[in-house]
Structure formats: structure tokens, C-alpha cells
Design a protein around this motif. Structure first.
Motif, PDB file in Angstrom:
ATOM      1  N   THR A  79       5.696  13.982 -11.438  1.00 19.73           N
ATOM      2  CA  THR A  79       6.420  14.062 -12.859  1.00 19.73           C
ATOM      3  C   THR A  79       5.468  14.633 -13.918  1.00 19.73           C
ATOM      4  N   LYS A  80       4.110  14.254 -13.822  1.00 21.43           N
ATOM      5  CA  LYS A  80       3.296  14.984 -14.620  1.00 21.43           C
ATOM      6  C   LYS A  80       2.954  16.383 -14.483  1.00 21.43           C
ATOM      7  N   ILE A  81       3.028  16.687 -13.096  1.00 22.26           N
ATOM      8  CA  ILE A  81       2.914  18.076 -12.662  1.00 22.26           C
ATOM      9  C   ILE A  81       4.258  18.864 -13.395  1.00 22.26           C
ATOM     10  N   GLU A  82       5.317  18.381 -13.246  1.00 24.00           N
ATOM     11  CA  GLU A  82       6.583  18.974 -13.884  1.00 24.00           C
ATOM     12  C   GLU A  82       6.417  19.013 -15.191  1.00 24.00           C
ATOM     13  N   GLU A  83       5.862  17.986 -15.802  1.00 19.52           N
ATOM     14  CA  GLU A  83       5.641  17.870 -17.435  1.00 19.52           C
ATOM     15  C   GLU A  83       4.804  19.026 -17.711  1.00 19.52           C
ATOM     16  N   LEU A  84       3.806  19.321 -16.879  1.00 19.71           N
ATOM     17  CA  LEU A  84       2.801  20.422 -17.248  1.00 19.71           C
ATOM     18  C   LEU A  84       3.439  21.765 -17.061  1.00 19.71           C
ATOM     19  N   TYR A  85       4.268  21.819 -16.112  1.00 15.34           N
ATOM     20  CA  TYR A  85       4.891  22.965 -15.849  1.00 15.34           C
ATOM     21  C   TYR A  85       5.859  23.274 -16.873  1.00 15.34           C
ATOM     22  N   TYR A 137       0.883  -1.268   0.055  1.00 15.65           N
ATOM     23  CA  TYR A 137      -0.031   0.062   0.002  1.00 15.65           C
ATOM     24  C   TYR A 137       0.900   1.300   0.125  1.00 15.65           C
ATOM     25  N   ILE A 138       1.688   1.225   0.918  1.00 13.64           N
ATOM     26  CA  ILE A 138       2.978   2.468   1.071  1.00 13.64           C
ATOM     27  C   ILE A 138       3.677   2.651  -0.588  1.00 13.64           C
ATOM     28  N   ASN A 139       4.066   1.669  -0.738  1.00 13.51           N
ATOM     29  CA  ASN A 139       4.844   1.768  -2.193  1.00 13.51           C
ATOM     30  C   ASN A 139       3.852   2.185  -3.368  1.00 13.51           C
ATOM     31  N   THR A 140       2.763   1.508  -3.373  1.00  9.73           N
ATOM     32  CA  THR A 140       1.839   2.044  -4.315  1.00  9.73           C
ATOM     33  C   THR A 140       1.205   3.430  -4.423  1.00  9.73           C
ATOM     34  N   LYS A 141       1.186   3.983  -3.083  1.00  2.31           N
ATOM     35  CA  LYS A 141       0.768   5.196  -2.852  1.00  2.31           C
ATOM     36  C   LYS A 141       1.988   6.146  -3.261  1.00  2.31           C
ATOM     37  N   ARG A 142       3.057   5.841  -2.758  1.00  2.00           N
ATOM     38  CA  ARG A 142       4.550   6.703  -3.070  1.00  2.00           C
ATOM     39  C   ARG A 142       4.746   6.632  -4.870  1.00  2.00           C
ATOM     40  N   ASN A 143       4.554   5.697  -5.392  1.00  2.00           N
ATOM     41  CA  ASN A 143       4.626   5.396  -6.798  1.00  2.00           C
ATOM     42  C   ASN A 143       3.730   6.438  -7.365  1.00  2.00           C
ATOM     43  N   LYS A 144       2.469   6.408  -6.970  1.00  2.00           N
ATOM     44  CA  LYS A 144       1.378   7.206  -7.487  1.00  2.00           C
ATOM     45  C   LYS A 144       1.616   8.794  -7.471  1.00  2.00           C
ATOM     46  N   ARG A 145       2.297   8.949  -6.273  1.00  2.00           N
ATOM     47  CA  ARG A 145       2.737  10.599  -5.884  1.00  2.00           C
ATOM     48  C   ARG A 145       3.583  10.908  -6.789  1.00  2.00           C
ATOM     49  N   ASP A 146       4.859  10.058  -7.010  1.00  2.00           N
ATOM     50  CA  ASP A 146       6.070  10.388  -8.026  1.00  2.00           C
ATOM     51  C   ASP A 146       5.652  10.632  -9.386  1.00  2.00           C
ATOM     52  N   LEU A 147       4.549   9.551  -9.857  1.00  2.00           N
ATOM     53  CA  LEU A 147       4.014   9.936 -11.209  1.00  2.00           C
ATOM     54  C   LEU A 147       3.281  11.055 -11.159  1.00  2.00           C
ATOM     55  N   LEU A 148       2.319  11.412 -10.368  1.00  2.00           N
ATOM     56  CA  LEU A 148       1.792  12.790 -10.491  1.00  2.00           C
ATOM     57  C   LEU A 148       2.745  13.943 -10.593  1.00  2.00           C
ATOM     58  N   LYS A 190      -1.070  18.814 -25.414  1.00  2.00           N
ATOM     59  CA  LYS A 190      -0.321  18.186 -24.543  1.00  2.00           C
ATOM     60  C   LYS A 190      -0.990  18.594 -23.156  1.00  2.00           C
ATOM     61  N   MET A 191      -1.314  19.855 -22.897  1.00  2.00           N
ATOM     62  CA  MET A 191      -1.704  20.275 -21.691  1.00  2.00           C
ATOM     63  C   MET A 191      -3.122  19.779 -21.362  1.00  2.00           C
ATOM     64  N   GLU A 192      -3.786  19.753 -22.481  1.00  2.00           N
ATOM     65  CA  GLU A 192      -5.078  19.085 -22.265  1.00  2.00           C
ATOM     66  C   GLU A 192      -5.200  17.678 -21.896  1.00  2.00           C
ATOM     67  N   MET A 193      -4.257  17.071 -22.494  1.00  2.00           N
ATOM     68  CA  MET A 193      -3.996  15.801 -22.046  1.00  2.00           C
ATOM     69  C   MET A 193      -3.717  15.396 -20.782  1.00  2.00           C
ATOM     70  N   LEU A 194      -2.761  16.131 -20.124  1.00  2.00           N
ATOM     71  CA  LEU A 194      -2.087  15.914 -18.890  1.00  2.00           C
ATOM     72  C   LEU A 194      -3.147  16.500 -17.877  1.00  2.00           C
ATOM     73  N   CYS A 195      -3.946  17.304 -18.172  1.00  2.00           N
ATOM     74  CA  CYS A 195      -4.946  17.841 -17.254  1.00  2.00           C
ATOM     75  C   CYS A 195      -6.041  16.764 -17.236  1.00  2.00           C
ATOM     76  N   GLY A 196      -6.331  16.433 -18.385  1.00  2.00           N
ATOM     77  CA  GLY A 196      -7.484  15.655 -18.684  1.00  2.00           C
ATOM     78  C   GLY A 196      -7.344  14.179 -18.081  1.00  2.00           C
ATOM     79  N   LEU A 197      -6.418  13.595 -18.089  1.00  2.00           N
ATOM     80  CA  LEU A 197      -5.940  12.285 -17.527  1.00  2.00           C
ATOM     81  C   LEU A 197      -5.485  12.313 -16.210  1.00  2.00           C
ATOM     82  N   TYR A 198      -4.933  13.110 -15.704  1.00  2.00           N
ATOM     83  CA  TYR A 198      -4.417  13.162 -14.415  1.00  2.00           C
ATOM     84  C   TYR A 198      -4.850  14.033 -13.424  1.00  2.00           C
ATOM     85  N   PHE A 199      -5.251  15.267 -13.793  1.00  2.00           N
ATOM     86  CA  PHE A 199      -6.048  16.212 -13.265  1.00  2.00           C
ATOM     87  C   PHE A 199      -7.154  16.951 -13.608  1.00  2.00           C
TER      88      PHE A 199
END
Length: 169
Positions: free
Chosen positions: A48-54, A35-46, A95-104
Motif C-alpha cells: 500500500t505504501k509503495i502504491e502511495e509512493l508511485y 506469524y503468517i498473518n503478521t507477515k501478510r499484513n506487513k507485506r500488504d501495508l508495504l 511525502k516521498m521523503e516520509m514514505l521512504c524514510g519510514l518504510y523504505f
């Protein structure tokens, strides 16, 4: 019947109970760790996607500024936006639309807020519409202000996403 005979003595029953407790504890630790690893990996992925959006939002601001500079420096009666810049803006927006639509999906991002048509000066110049110089100057200033506002709005979206997805500043 064999199992009942196997654990008929008190020592064997104690061993069975300790074995079962050890197995349950090991399974519980494994599930908590997963559970902890899954939560950490999800946070790290998000993150990364926020950095990509930036980075994409920075590219948007840069390209829009470049478009205005290019149009302003053209020595023709009806300056136009470079087709390559138009495609680049379109790709950035997608790209911004995809990132926001899929992740945020709750980020508040709306592609229409960032389209080139929000800079009316480009339409006026391309279509050769005549207007007073003071009005054209105001349109240039509005276009530049649109870029500043879009950059600020995208920065706020990214900052809010960072705060809501685990980055503590």
C-alpha cells in the motif's frame, strides 16, 4: 500429592499426555497462524505504501511539467513559478521523503535529486539573467530532461521496492 494420585493409573497418564500434546499442538498452530498473518499484513501495508509512493511520484512529474508549461506560457519579462505549484512540489517531496524514510530507508531516495533548483532555467528566468537564446533553449531542454530522468528514477525505486517486498510480476 493430589495430582500424583489423580494420574496414578496408566489410563489417566495416557489421557494426560494426549491432553498435553493436543494443547502444545494447538498453541503451535496458533503461533504459526499468527506469524503468517503478521507477515501478510506487513507485506500488504508495504505494498500500500509503495502504491502511495508511485502515485506521489506521478503527481511530482505532473506538477513539474505543469510548472514548466506555465512558466513558458507567461507573457512577462521575468516569469515566475506559481506559489501554489511551489507548495505542491514541497508537499510532494515531503511525502516521498516520509514514505521512504519510514518504510523504505534503503530505497536510494534523496530529496535533493527532485528539488526545483535542479531546473536552472527557472532561476534564470525569475532573476532576469540574460543569456543567449540557444543557451536558454538548452536550459529548457535540460529542465524537461530532468523531469524525465526524475520520473524514471522514481519508477525504478518503486519497481525495486515492489520486487523486494513480495510482489511477483
Amino acid at each position: 500429592m493430589y495430582i500424583i494420585e489423580l494420574f496414578s493409573e496408566k489410563e489417566d497418564q495416557v489421557r494426560l499426555i494426549s491432553f498435553l500434546l493436543s494443547a502444545l499442538l494447538a498453541i503451535a498452530v496458533l503461533l504459526i497462524n499468527q506469524y503468517i498473518n503478521t507477515k501478510r499484513n506487513k507485506r500488504d501495508l508495504l505494498l500500500t505504501k509503495i502504491e502511495e509512493l508511485y502515485k506521489t511520484s506521478i503527481a511530482y512529474t505532473h506538477t513539474c511539467t505543469q510548472i514548466l508549461d506555465d512558466v513558458q506560457h507567461q507573457k512577462v519579462d521575468y516569469p515566475t513559478v506559481n506559489k501554489e505549484h511551489q507548495r505542491e512540489i514541497q508537499n510532494i517531496l515531503r511525502k516521498m521523503e516520509m514514505l521512504c524514510g519510514l518504510y523504505f530507508p534503503d530505497s536510494g531516495y534523496d530529496t535533493n535529486d527532485y528539488r526545483l533548483w535542479n531546473m536552472q532555467v527557472l532561476e534564470y528566468l525569475e532573476k532576469g539573467k540574460h543569456t543567449e537564446e540557444s543557451e536558454l533553449y538548452c536550459m529548457w531542454e535540460d529542465a524537461r530532461q530532468h523531469i524525465v530522468n526524475a520520473d524514471a528514477k522514481l519508477a525504478v525505486i518503486c519497481s525495486n521496492l515492489m520486487k523486494s517486498h513480495g510482489y511477483k510480476a
